[in-house]
Design a protein around this motif. Structure first.
Motif, short mmCIF file in Angstrom:
data_model
loop_
_atom_site.label_atom_id
_atom_site.label_comp_id
_atom_site.label_asym_id
_atom_site.label_seq_id
_atom_site.Cartn_x
_atom_site.Cartn_y
_atom_site.Cartn_z
N ARG A 115 2.49 -6.05 4.82
CA ARG A 115 1.69 -5.54 6.01
C ARG A 115 2.34 -5.58 7.35
N VAL A 116 3.76 -5.89 7.19
CA VAL A 116 4.47 -6.10 8.60
C VAL A 116 5.58 -4.95 8.41
N GLY A 117 5.55 -4.18 9.53
CA GLY A 117 6.55 -3.25 9.61
C GLY A 117 6.32 -2.08 10.58
N ILE A 118 7.36 -1.07 10.91
CA ILE A 118 6.95 0.07 11.91
C ILE A 118 6.53 1.17 11.15
N ARG A 119 7.28 1.30 10.07
CA ARG A 119 6.84 2.71 9.07
C ARG A 119 7.15 2.20 7.53
N PRO A 120 6.38 3.11 6.83
CA PRO A 120 6.49 2.70 5.22
C PRO A 120 7.84 3.18 4.94
N GLY A 121 8.32 2.75 3.85
CA GLY A 121 9.66 3.12 3.13
C GLY A 121 9.37 4.44 2.33
N ASP A 122 10.57 5.29 2.24
CA ASP A 122 10.75 6.62 1.54
C ASP A 122 11.20 6.48 0.37
N SER B 178 0.75 -1.30 -0.08
CA SER B 178 -0.07 -0.02 0.00
C SER B 178 0.87 1.21 0.27
N ILE B 179 0.35 2.32 -0.11
CA ILE B 179 0.87 3.67 -0.32
C ILE B 179 0.23 4.69 0.71
N ASP B 180 0.99 5.36 1.40
CA ASP B 180 0.47 6.41 2.21
C ASP B 180 0.72 7.79 1.57
N TYR C 68 10.86 16.12 -8.41
CA TYR C 68 11.03 14.82 -7.82
C TYR C 68 9.78 14.17 -7.19
N CYS C 69 9.37 12.89 -7.58
CA CYS C 69 7.96 12.59 -6.60
C CYS C 69 8.85 11.86 -5.38
N ASN C 70 7.72 11.70 -4.44
CA ASN C 70 8.49 11.06 -3.17
C ASN C 70 7.13 10.32 -2.54
N LEU C 71 7.20 9.16 -2.46
CA LEU C 71 6.14 8.03 -1.93
C LEU C 71 6.44 7.26 -0.52
N GLU C 72 5.46 7.17 0.10
CA GLU C 72 5.55 6.53 1.20
C GLU C 72 5.09 5.09 1.11
N ILE C 73 5.95 4.03 0.95
CA ILE C 73 5.35 2.83 0.55
C ILE C 73 5.62 1.72 1.52
#
Length: 122
Positions: free
Chosen positions: A103-110, A30-32, A94-99
Motif C-alpha cells: 500500500r506504500v509507494g508512488i506508483r505501481p510496478g510495471d 492490487s492491480i491498476d 505480451y501482457c502488461n500489468l501495473e501492480i
C-alpha cells in the motif's frame, strides 16, 4: 516477487478463435491497468488493448469487434478473447500489468509477461 504467467496461444486457422490468459502470482496488493501488446516479426511492439481497474476498455482500431479484453480481479488475471482471427494477427503477445506490491509507494510496478506465440495460418 511477482511473475506473470501467460497461456492460451497456439496455431489457429483464419476465422478461428483463441483465448489468452495472463495470471499474476506473488506478493500483490492490487492491480491498476492491464493490457495486451503484440510484436510481429520485423515490426515494433504495438498496443492491442487495455482495461482499467474500473473496467473501461480501449482497443487498437484493427482489432475492434474481434478481440475482447477482460479481467478477473479475484484471480489477478487478464484475458484476451480473440475471434475471427486473421493472418495479420500473427505475433508474440505480451501482457502488461501495473501492480502495487504494497500500500506504500508512488506508483505501481510495471510487469510484463514472457510472451506467447499466436499463429494464424491455413
Amino acid at each position: 516477487q511477482v511473475q506473470l504467467v501467460e497461456s492460451g496461444g497456439g496455431l489457429v486457422h483464419p476465422g478461428g478463435s483463441l483465448r489468452l490468459s495472463c495470471a499474476a502470482v506473488g506478493s500483490i496488493f492490487s492491480i491498476d491497468g492491464m493490457g495486451w501488446y503484440r510484436q510481429a516479426p520485423g515490426k515494433q511492439r504495438e498496443l492491442v488493448a487495455t482495461i482499467t481497474s474500473g473496467g473501461s476498455t480501449n482497443y487498437v482500431h484493427s482489432v475492434k469487434g474481434r478481440l475482447t479484453i477482460s479481467r478477473d480481479n479475484a484471480k489477478n488475471t487478464v484475458y484476451l478473447q480473440m475471434n475471427s482471427l486473421k493472418p495479420e494477427d500473427t505475433a508474440v503477445y505480451y501482457c502488461n500489468l501495473e501492480i502495487w506490491t504494497s500500500r506504500v509507494g508512488i506508483r505501481p510496478g510495471d510487469y510484463w509477461g514472457q510472451g506467447i506465440q499466436v499463429t494464424v495460418s491455413s
